[in-house]
Design a protein around this motif. Structure first.
Motif, PDB file in Angstrom:
ATOM      1  N   ASN A 106     -40.785  16.212  -9.367  1.00 64.78           N
ATOM      2  CA  ASN A 106     -39.791  15.173  -9.106  1.00 64.78           C
ATOM      3  C   ASN A 106     -38.358  15.620  -9.371  1.00 64.78           C
ATOM      4  OD1 ASN A 106     -39.185  14.951 -11.872  1.00 64.78           O
ATOM      5  ND2 ASN A 106     -40.676  13.331 -12.197  1.00 64.78           N
ATOM      6  N   LEU A 107     -38.172  16.881  -9.787  1.00 68.95           N
ATOM      7  CA  LEU A 107     -36.816  17.349 -10.052  1.00 68.95           C
ATOM      8  C   LEU A 107     -35.947  17.286  -8.796  1.00 68.95           C
ATOM      9  CD1 LEU A 107     -37.140  20.457 -12.417  1.00 68.95           C
ATOM     10  CD2 LEU A 107     -36.043  18.273 -12.905  1.00 68.95           C
ATOM     11  N   ILE A 108     -36.470  17.793  -7.688  1.00 66.44           N
ATOM     12  CA  ILE A 108     -35.659  17.869  -6.470  1.00 66.44           C
ATOM     13  C   ILE A 108     -35.324  16.477  -5.948  1.00 66.44           C
ATOM     14  CG2 ILE A 108     -35.655  18.679  -4.073  1.00 66.44           C
ATOM     15  CD1 ILE A 108     -37.121  21.111  -4.903  1.00 66.44           C
ATOM     16  N   GLU A 109     -36.163  15.477  -6.240  1.00 64.91           N
ATOM     17  CA  GLU A 109     -35.877  14.114  -5.805  1.00 64.91           C
ATOM     18  C   GLU A 109     -34.595  13.580  -6.425  1.00 64.91           C
ATOM     19  OE1 GLU A 109     -39.272  11.744  -6.637  1.00 64.91           O
ATOM     20  OE2 GLU A 109     -40.632  12.944  -5.387  1.00 64.91           O
ATOM     21  N   ARG A 110     -34.136  14.215  -7.487  1.00 66.36           N
ATOM     22  CA  ARG A 110     -32.897  13.792  -8.136  1.00 66.36           C
ATOM     23  C   ARG A 110     -31.661  14.203  -7.345  1.00 66.36           C
ATOM     24  NH1 ARG A 110     -33.995  15.656 -14.428  1.00 66.36           N
ATOM     25  NH2 ARG A 110     -35.918  14.472 -14.765  1.00 66.36           N
ATOM     26  N   LEU A 111     -31.821  15.166  -6.452  1.00 65.11           N
ATOM     27  CA  LEU A 111     -30.685  15.663  -5.678  1.00 65.11           C
ATOM     28  C   LEU A 111     -30.329  14.696  -4.566  1.00 65.11           C
ATOM     29  CD1 LEU A 111     -31.670  19.430  -5.321  1.00 65.11           C
ATOM     30  CD2 LEU A 111     -29.891  18.488  -6.798  1.00 65.11           C
ATOM     31  N   PRO A 112     -29.032  14.617  -4.202  1.00 65.82           N
ATOM     32  CA  PRO A 112     -28.629  13.797  -3.056  1.00 65.82           C
ATOM     33  C   PRO A 112     -29.332  14.260  -1.789  1.00 65.82           C
ATOM     34  CG  PRO A 112     -26.721  14.474  -4.350  1.00 65.82           C
ATOM     35  CD  PRO A 112     -27.893  15.236  -4.884  1.00 65.82           C
ATOM     36  N   GLU A 113     -29.574  13.325  -0.881  1.00 67.86           N
ATOM     37  CA  GLU A 113     -30.327  13.641   0.337  1.00 67.86           C
ATOM     38  C   GLU A 113     -29.672  14.765   1.136  1.00 67.86           C
ATOM     39  OE1 GLU A 113     -31.859  11.482   4.480  1.00 67.86           O
ATOM     40  OE2 GLU A 113     -30.954  10.295   2.863  1.00 67.86           O
ATOM     41  N   GLY A 114     -28.351  14.745   1.224  1.00 68.76           N
ATOM     42  CA  GLY A 114     -27.656  15.782   1.984  1.00 68.76           C
ATOM     43  C   GLY A 114     -27.890  17.175   1.421  1.00 68.76           C
ATOM     44  N   ILE A 115     -27.925  17.283   0.099  1.00 70.08           N
ATOM     45  CA  ILE A 115     -28.187  18.572  -0.554  1.00 70.08           C
ATOM     46  C   ILE A 115     -29.610  19.012  -0.269  1.00 70.08           C
ATOM     47  CG2 ILE A 115     -28.333  19.792  -2.745  1.00 70.08           C
ATOM     48  CD1 ILE A 115     -25.499  19.134  -1.944  1.00 70.08           C
ATOM     49  N   ARG A 116     -30.557  18.078  -0.401  1.00 69.63           N
ATOM     50  CA  ARG A 116     -31.963  18.427  -0.148  1.00 69.63           C
ATOM     51  C   ARG A 116     -32.152  18.897   1.292  1.00 69.63           C
ATOM     52  NH1 ARG A 116     -33.150  13.322  -2.577  1.00 69.63           N
ATOM     53  NH2 ARG A 116     -34.008  12.602  -0.586  1.00 69.63           N
ATOM     54  N   ARG A 117     -31.485  18.230   2.221  1.00 68.83           N
ATOM     55  CA  ARG A 117     -31.649  18.554   3.637  1.00 68.83           C
ATOM     56  C   ARG A 117     -31.106  19.945   3.961  1.00 68.83           C
ATOM     57  NH1 ARG A 117     -29.570  14.256   5.378  1.00 68.83           N
ATOM     58  NH2 ARG A 117     -27.447  15.025   5.677  1.00 68.83           N
ATOM     59  N   ASN A 118     -30.041  20.338   3.288  1.00 73.46           N
ATOM     60  CA  ASN A 118     -29.390  21.620   3.591  1.00 73.46           C
ATOM     61  C   ASN A 118     -29.752  22.727   2.600  1.00 73.46           C
ATOM     62  OD1 ASN A 118     -27.854  20.635   5.853  1.00 73.46           O
ATOM     63  ND2 ASN A 118     -26.523  19.583   4.385  1.00 73.46           N
ATOM     64  N   LEU A 119     -30.746  22.450   1.747  1.00 74.31           N
ATOM     65  CA  LEU A 119     -31.085  23.403   0.698  1.00 74.31           C
ATOM     66  C   LEU A 119     -31.589  24.731   1.263  1.00 74.31           C
ATOM     67  CD1 LEU A 119     -31.026  23.565  -2.343  1.00 74.31           C
ATOM     68  CD2 LEU A 119     -33.339  22.625  -2.411  1.00 74.31           C
ATOM     69  N   GLN A 121     -34.927  23.053  -7.811  1.00 70.80           N
ATOM     70  CA  GLN A 121     -35.314  22.621  -9.157  1.00 70.80           C
ATOM     71  C   GLN A 121     -34.223  22.971 -10.168  1.00 70.80           C
ATOM     72  OE1 GLN A 121     -38.949  24.781  -9.496  1.00 70.80           O
ATOM     73  NE2 GLN A 121     -40.203  23.213  -8.514  1.00 70.80           N
ATOM     74  N   LYS A 122     -33.671  24.162 -10.002  1.00 70.67           N
ATOM     75  CA  LYS A 122     -32.606  24.605 -10.900  1.00 70.67           C
ATOM     76  C   LYS A 122     -31.375  23.718 -10.759  1.00 70.67           C
ATOM     77  CE  LYS A 122     -29.415  28.319 -10.742  1.00 70.67           C
ATOM     78  NZ  LYS A 122     -28.518  27.938 -11.857  1.00 70.67           N
TER      79      LYS A 122
END
Length: 255
Positions: free
Chosen positions: A44-57, A190-191
């Protein structure tokens, strides 16, 4: 008068494989401490990131890897390989600085940390007698990133990266980076998420960087240790990989 034999000492392949398996199994241990520090789980760590960040990760990871390849390679003529403790100290300091400012500074720190990790991996390659200038070794250095991250909890079960090899070319290197990017994106995500934890940002950034540096250094030792063992013992790399997989499937070995 006793005449000393000039014959090389036979290599105990099984003992060497046992050492590599032990190192690989213990590589992710620090990740548990990091999770305990941050709270929650890796899932669930990555779920903490804003959607835009997750999409462009993933695209950000590809960019970071490409930058790291150039920077790590060119820096070798300026900065020599450092001792393990110093690499971990520098990485820890960078993580703390990146986490102190939240997500913006963590994002800015990402390619720098990736470069440091790649330099650490290159240093391990040199330690095992490989030439970091060789394209095949550069391929191997990038492939080390295909191992699961220290927070994955898979106990080093995925050894596929150890045997991956493509024809050497710039296009092939891009193919390797594209293949590795999705898994590394999860690791770096995650980092990043850990570094955005309120109040604990700097501490979490330092802890994750320390864990990641230690983890990839250990994985690199397994990777290049296996390569060197294949050469020194004159045993096909595939056979050694199969033996390592058997060792990894057994209950965790102790020191």
């Amino acid at each position: 008068m006793q005449i000393e034999s000039s014959l090389p000492t036979p290599i105990d392949v099984e003992a060497e494989i046992e050492k590599l398996a032990r190192r690989y199994k213990s590589a992710g241990g620090l990740g548990i401490n990091v999770l305990n520090l941050i709270g929650g789980s890796a899932d669930n760590l990555i779920e903490r990131l804003p959607e835009g960040i997750r999409r462009n990760l993933e695209s950000a990871t590809i960019t970071a890897l490409n930058q790291a390849m150039k920077a790590a390679h060119s820096s070798r003529s300026v900065v020599p390989d450092q001792a393990s403790w110093l690499n971990q100290a520098v990485s820890t300091a960078m993580g703390a600085a990146g986490g102190a400012g939240g997500l913006p500074t963590a994002l800015a720190e990402l390619p720098v940390t990736t470069t440091l990790l790649l330099r650490v991996i290159q240093g391990v390659a040199v330690e095992h007698g490989f030439d970091p200038e060789a394209e095949s070794v550069q391929f191997d250095c990038v492939q080390v990133f295909a191992a699961a991250g220290p927070l994955s909890g898979d106990d080093g079960a995925d050894l596929g990266f150890l045997s991956a090899r493509l024809a050497l070319s710039g296009k092939a290197m891009q193919a390797v980076i594209a293949k590795i990017a999705p898994k590394l994106a999860v690791v770096l995500g995650q980092k990043l998420a850990a570094q955005t934890v309120p109040v604990l940002g700097a501490v979490a950034g330092a802890a994750t960087n320390y864990a990641y540096t230690s983890y990839y250094e250990d994985v690199a030792h397994v990777h290049f240790g296996l390569r060197k063992l294949a050469i020194d013992a004159d045993v096909p790399h595939g056979d050694l990989l199969a033996q390592l997989e058997v060792k990894m499937a057994k209950p965790k070995v102790t020191a």
